[in-house]
Design a protein around this motif. Structure first.
Motif, PDB file in Angstrom:
ATOM      1  N   ASN A 181       0.834  -1.200   0.000  1.00 15.34           N
ATOM      2  CA  ASN A 181       0.000   0.000   0.000  1.00 15.34           C
ATOM      3  C   ASN A 181       0.870   1.251   0.000  1.00 15.34           C
ATOM      4  N   ARG A 182       1.906   1.259   0.823  1.00 13.03           N
ATOM      5  CA  ARG A 182       2.818   2.407   0.864  1.00 13.03           C
ATOM      6  C   ARG A 182       3.479   2.615  -0.498  1.00 13.03           C
ATOM      7  N   ALA A 183       3.921   1.536  -1.126  1.00 15.39           N
ATOM      8  CA  ALA A 183       4.566   1.623  -2.440  1.00 15.39           C
ATOM      9  C   ALA A 183       3.579   2.140  -3.481  1.00 15.39           C
ATOM     10  N   TRP A 184       2.332   1.661  -3.430  1.00 15.64           N
ATOM     11  CA  TRP A 184       1.307   2.131  -4.367  1.00 15.64           C
ATOM     12  C   TRP A 184       1.057   3.631  -4.183  1.00 15.64           C
ATOM     13  N   ALA A 185       0.918   4.064  -2.920  1.00 16.19           N
ATOM     14  CA  ALA A 185       0.674   5.482  -2.648  1.00 16.19           C
ATOM     15  C   ALA A 185       1.845   6.335  -3.134  1.00 16.19           C
ATOM     16  N   ASP A 186       3.058   5.892  -2.894  1.00 12.55           N
ATOM     17  CA  ASP A 186       4.235   6.628  -3.374  1.00 12.55           C
ATOM     18  C   ASP A 186       4.257   6.706  -4.897  1.00 12.55           C
ATOM     19  N   ARG A 187       3.930   5.586  -5.551  1.00  6.30           N
ATOM     20  CA  ARG A 187       3.903   5.559  -7.018  1.00  6.30           C
ATOM     21  C   ARG A 187       2.825   6.501  -7.553  1.00  6.30           C
ATOM     22  N   GLN A 188       1.655   6.524  -6.916  1.00 13.40           N
ATOM     23  CA  GLN A 188       0.587   7.425  -7.352  1.00 13.40           C
ATOM     24  C   GLN A 188       1.013   8.885  -7.194  1.00 13.40           C
ATOM     25  N   LYS A 189       1.678   9.201  -6.092  1.00 11.06           N
ATOM     26  CA  LYS A 189       2.142  10.578  -5.880  1.00 11.06           C
ATOM     27  C   LYS A 189       3.122  11.006  -6.955  1.00 11.06           C
ATOM     28  N   ARG A 190       3.988  10.080  -7.375  1.00  5.52           N
ATOM     29  CA  ARG A 190       4.955  10.394  -8.433  1.00  5.52           C
ATOM     30  C   ARG A 190       4.276  10.516  -9.792  1.00  5.52           C
ATOM     31  N   GLU A 191       3.443   9.537 -10.117  1.00  8.43           N
ATOM     32  CA  GLU A 191       2.856   9.476 -11.458  1.00  8.43           C
ATOM     33  C   GLU A 191       1.656  10.404 -11.630  1.00  8.43           C
ATOM     34  N   ASN A 192       0.889  10.622 -10.553  1.00  6.68           N
ATOM     35  CA  ASN A 192      -0.325  11.440 -10.601  1.00  6.68           C
ATOM     36  C   ASN A 192      -0.344  12.374  -9.388  1.00  6.68           C
ATOM     37  N   PRO A 193       0.533  13.375  -9.356  1.00 10.99           N
ATOM     38  CA  PRO A 193       0.663  14.190  -8.152  1.00 10.99           C
ATOM     39  C   PRO A 193      -0.605  14.912  -7.718  1.00 10.99           C
ATOM     40  N   LEU A 194      -1.545  15.104  -8.608  1.00 13.87           N
ATOM     41  CA  LEU A 194      -2.791  15.795  -8.248  1.00 13.87           C
ATOM     42  C   LEU A 194      -3.908  14.841  -7.833  1.00 13.87           C
ATOM     43  N   LEU A 195      -3.671  13.541  -7.918  1.00  8.41           N
ATOM     44  CA  LEU A 195      -4.730  12.576  -7.630  1.00  8.41           C
ATOM     45  C   LEU A 195      -5.232  12.682  -6.199  1.00  8.41           C
ATOM     46  N   PHE A 196      -4.378  12.518  -5.221  1.00  5.54           N
ATOM     47  CA  PHE A 196      -4.834  12.526  -3.829  1.00  5.54           C
ATOM     48  C   PHE A 196      -5.445  13.864  -3.423  1.00  5.54           C
ATOM     49  N   PRO A 197      -4.834  14.999  -3.789  1.00  9.98           N
ATOM     50  CA  PRO A 197      -5.499  16.272  -3.466  1.00  9.98           C
ATOM     51  C   PRO A 197      -6.880  16.395  -4.122  1.00  9.98           C
ATOM     52  N   SER A 198      -7.036  15.857  -5.325  1.00  9.37           N
ATOM     53  CA  SER A 198      -8.336  15.957  -6.003  1.00  9.37           C
ATOM     54  C   SER A 198      -9.393  15.079  -5.344  1.00  9.37           C
ATOM     55  N   LEU A 199      -8.961  14.003  -4.684  1.00 15.18           N
ATOM     56  CA  LEU A 199      -9.899  13.093  -4.033  1.00 15.18           C
ATOM     57  C   LEU A 199     -10.212  13.496  -2.588  1.00 15.18           C
ATOM     58  N   ALA A 200      -9.442  14.401  -2.034  1.00 14.37           N
ATOM     59  CA  ALA A 200      -9.532  14.712  -0.610  1.00 14.37           C
ATOM     60  C   ALA A 200     -10.845  15.380  -0.208  1.00 14.37           C
ATOM     61  N   HIS A 201     -11.469  16.121  -1.086  1.00 11.75           N
ATOM     62  CA  HIS A 201     -12.605  16.943  -0.677  1.00 11.75           C
ATOM     63  C   HIS A 201     -13.966  16.454  -1.165  1.00 11.75           C
ATOM     64  N   SER A 202     -13.999  15.757  -2.285  1.00 10.38           N
ATOM     65  CA  SER A 202     -15.287  15.290  -2.797  1.00 10.38           C
ATOM     66  C   SER A 202     -15.056  14.241  -3.872  1.00 10.38           C
ATOM     67  N   GLN A 203     -16.141  13.628  -4.281  1.00  7.85           N
ATOM     68  CA  GLN A 203     -16.063  12.676  -5.386  1.00  7.85           C
ATOM     69  C   GLN A 203     -17.044  13.095  -6.471  1.00  7.85           C
ATOM     70  N   HIS A 204     -16.640  12.892  -7.726  1.00  2.39           N
ATOM     71  CA  HIS A 204     -17.471  13.278  -8.855  1.00  2.39           C
ATOM     72  C   HIS A 204     -17.453  12.215  -9.952  1.00  2.39           C
ATOM     73  N   PRO A 205     -17.752  10.967  -9.601  1.00  2.00           N
ATOM     74  CA  PRO A 205     -17.756   9.937 -10.645  1.00  2.00           C
ATOM     75  C   PRO A 205     -18.950  10.120 -11.573  1.00  2.00           C
ATOM     76  N   HIS A 206     -18.791   9.690 -12.796  1.00  2.00           N
ATOM     77  CA  HIS A 206     -19.881   9.764 -13.777  1.00  2.00           C
ATOM     78  C   HIS A 206     -20.555   8.412 -13.966  1.00  2.00           C
ATOM     79  N   ILE A 207     -20.004   7.382 -13.330  1.00  2.00           N
ATOM     80  CA  ILE A 207     -20.495   6.019 -13.527  1.00  2.00           C
ATOM     81  C   ILE A 207     -20.722   5.338 -12.185  1.00  2.00           C
TER      82      ILE A 207
END
Length: 127
Positions: A36-62
Protein backbone atom coordinates in the motif's frame (compact mmCIF):
# COMPACT_ATOMS: atom_id res chain seq x y z
CA UNK A 1 8.65 -6.08 -2.05
CA UNK A 2 8.82 -8.10 1.14
CA UNK A 3 11.15 -11.07 1.22
CA UNK A 4 8.30 -13.31 2.39
CA UNK A 5 6.19 -12.47 -0.68
CA UNK A 6 5.22 -15.67 -2.43
CA UNK A 7 6.06 -15.86 -6.12
CA UNK A 8 3.63 -17.80 -8.25
CA UNK A 9 5.37 -19.35 -11.25
CA UNK A 10 3.86 -18.66 -14.61
CA UNK A 11 4.93 -19.49 -18.11
CA UNK A 12 8.28 -18.22 -19.27
CA UNK A 13 8.57 -14.59 -20.44
CA UNK A 14 9.15 -15.94 -23.95
CA UNK A 15 5.57 -17.22 -23.89
CA UNK A 16 4.34 -13.72 -23.02
CA UNK A 17 3.76 -14.28 -19.29
CA UNK A 18 5.95 -13.41 -16.36
CA UNK A 19 6.19 -14.50 -12.76
CA UNK A 20 4.13 -12.23 -10.51
CA UNK A 21 3.81 -11.72 -6.77
CA UNK A 22 0.61 -12.91 -5.11
CA UNK A 23 -0.67 -12.30 -1.62
CA UNK A 24 -1.23 -15.70 -0.05
CA UNK A 25 -1.87 -17.26 3.33
CA UNK A 26 1.91 -17.45 3.75
CA UNK A 27 2.44 -13.74 3.17
CA UNK A 28 2.74 -11.64 6.34
CA UNK A 29 0.17 -8.87 6.65
CA UNK A 30 3.04 -6.37 6.85
CA UNK A 31 3.64 -7.03 3.14
CA UNK A 32 0.14 -5.71 2.42
CA UNK A 33 1.01 -2.50 4.24
CA UNK A 34 4.32 -2.24 2.36
CA UNK A 35 2.52 -2.69 -0.94
CA UNK A 36 0.00 0.00 0.00
CA UNK A 37 2.82 2.41 0.86
CA UNK A 38 4.57 1.62 -2.44
CA UNK A 39 1.31 2.13 -4.37
CA UNK A 40 0.67 5.48 -2.65
CA UNK A 41 4.24 6.63 -3.37
CA UNK A 42 3.90 5.56 -7.02
CA UNK A 43 0.59 7.42 -7.35
CA UNK A 44 2.14 10.58 -5.88
CA UNK A 45 4.96 10.39 -8.43
CA UNK A 46 2.86 9.48 -11.46
CA UNK A 47 -0.33 11.44 -10.60
CA UNK A 48 0.66 14.19 -8.15
CA UNK A 49 -2.79 15.79 -8.25
CA UNK A 50 -4.73 12.58 -7.63
CA UNK A 51 -4.83 12.53 -3.83
CA UNK A 52 -5.50 16.27 -3.47
CA UNK A 53 -8.34 15.96 -6.00
CA UNK A 54 -9.90 13.09 -4.03
CA UNK A 55 -9.53 14.71 -0.61
CA UNK A 56 -12.61 16.94 -0.68
CA UNK A 57 -15.29 15.29 -2.80
CA UNK A 58 -16.06 12.68 -5.39
CA UNK A 59 -17.47 13.28 -8.85
CA UNK A 60 -17.76 9.94 -10.64
CA UNK A 61 -19.88 9.76 -13.78
CA UNK A 62 -20.49 6.02 -13.53
CA UNK A 63 -22.13 3.78 -10.94
CA UNK A 64 -20.67 0.29 -11.30
CA UNK A 65 -22.69 -2.58 -9.84
CA UNK A 66 -20.64 -5.72 -10.00
CA UNK A 67 -19.95 -9.02 -8.38
CA UNK A 68 -17.79 -9.27 -5.28
CA UNK A 69 -15.57 -11.66 -7.26
CA UNK A 70 -11.96 -10.84 -6.34
CA UNK A 71 -10.85 -11.35 -9.94
CA UNK A 72 -12.75 -8.32 -11.24
CA UNK A 73 -11.27 -5.12 -9.77
CA UNK A 74 -13.38 -2.58 -11.61
CA UNK A 75 -10.94 0.33 -11.84
CA UNK A 76 -8.20 -2.06 -12.97
CA UNK A 77 -10.20 -3.77 -15.72
CA UNK A 78 -11.42 -0.39 -16.97
CA UNK A 79 -8.00 1.26 -16.59
CA UNK A 80 -9.46 4.02 -14.41
CA UNK A 81 -8.18 5.82 -11.33
CA UNK A 82 -9.63 5.87 -7.83
CA UNK A 83 -12.62 8.20 -7.82
CA UNK A 84 -13.63 7.54 -11.43
CA UNK A 85 -16.32 5.03 -10.44
CA UNK A 86 -18.87 4.82 -7.65
CA UNK A 87 -19.00 1.10 -6.87
CA UNK A 88 -21.43 -1.36 -5.34
CA UNK A 89 -20.32 -4.98 -5.18
CA UNK A 90 -22.43 -7.93 -4.12
CA UNK A 91 -22.79 -11.62 -4.75
CA UNK A 92 -23.79 -12.20 -8.34
CA UNK A 93 -24.14 -8.44 -9.11
CA UNK A 94 -27.83 -8.76 -8.27
CA UNK A 95 -30.10 -5.71 -8.29
CA UNK A 96 -33.24 -6.56 -6.35
CA UNK A 97 -36.16 -4.26 -5.53
CA UNK A 98 -36.00 -5.41 -1.92
CA UNK A 99 -32.27 -4.92 -1.35
CA UNK A 100 -31.96 -1.72 0.67
CA UNK A 101 -28.19 -1.68 0.25
CA UNK A 102 -28.18 -1.59 -3.54
CA UNK A 103 -31.23 0.72 -3.61
CA UNK A 104 -29.45 3.15 -1.29
CA UNK A 105 -26.37 3.09 -3.50
CA UNK A 106 -28.42 3.74 -6.64
CA UNK A 107 -30.35 6.57 -4.98
CA UNK A 108 -27.18 8.23 -3.67
CA UNK A 109 -25.41 7.82 -7.02
CA UNK A 110 -28.30 9.36 -9.00
CA UNK A 111 -29.53 12.04 -6.61
CA UNK A 112 -26.34 13.17 -4.89
CA UNK A 113 -23.47 12.28 -7.20
CA UNK A 114 -25.54 12.78 -10.37
CA UNK A 115 -23.90 9.89 -12.22
CA UNK A 116 -24.55 9.70 -15.95
CA UNK A 117 -24.40 5.93 -16.34
CA UNK A 118 -25.20 2.81 -14.34
CA UNK A 119 -23.35 -0.34 -15.34
CA UNK A 120 -24.44 -3.74 -14.04
CA UNK A 121 -21.49 -5.94 -14.87
CA UNK A 122 -21.64 -9.71 -15.00
CA UNK A 123 -18.69 -12.00 -15.45
CA UNK A 124 -18.43 -15.23 -17.36
CA UNK A 125 -15.98 -17.43 -15.50
CA UNK A 126 -16.29 -20.36 -17.90
CA UNK A 127 -13.43 -20.84 -20.32
Amino acid sequence: MGSNQEMIPASSPEEGRETFPRFSEKTPITVLLERNRAWADRQKRENPLLFPSLAHSQHPHILWIGCSDSRVPETTVLDLLPGDLFVHRNIGNVVSAGDMSVLSVVQFAVEVLEVNHIVVCGMNTIG
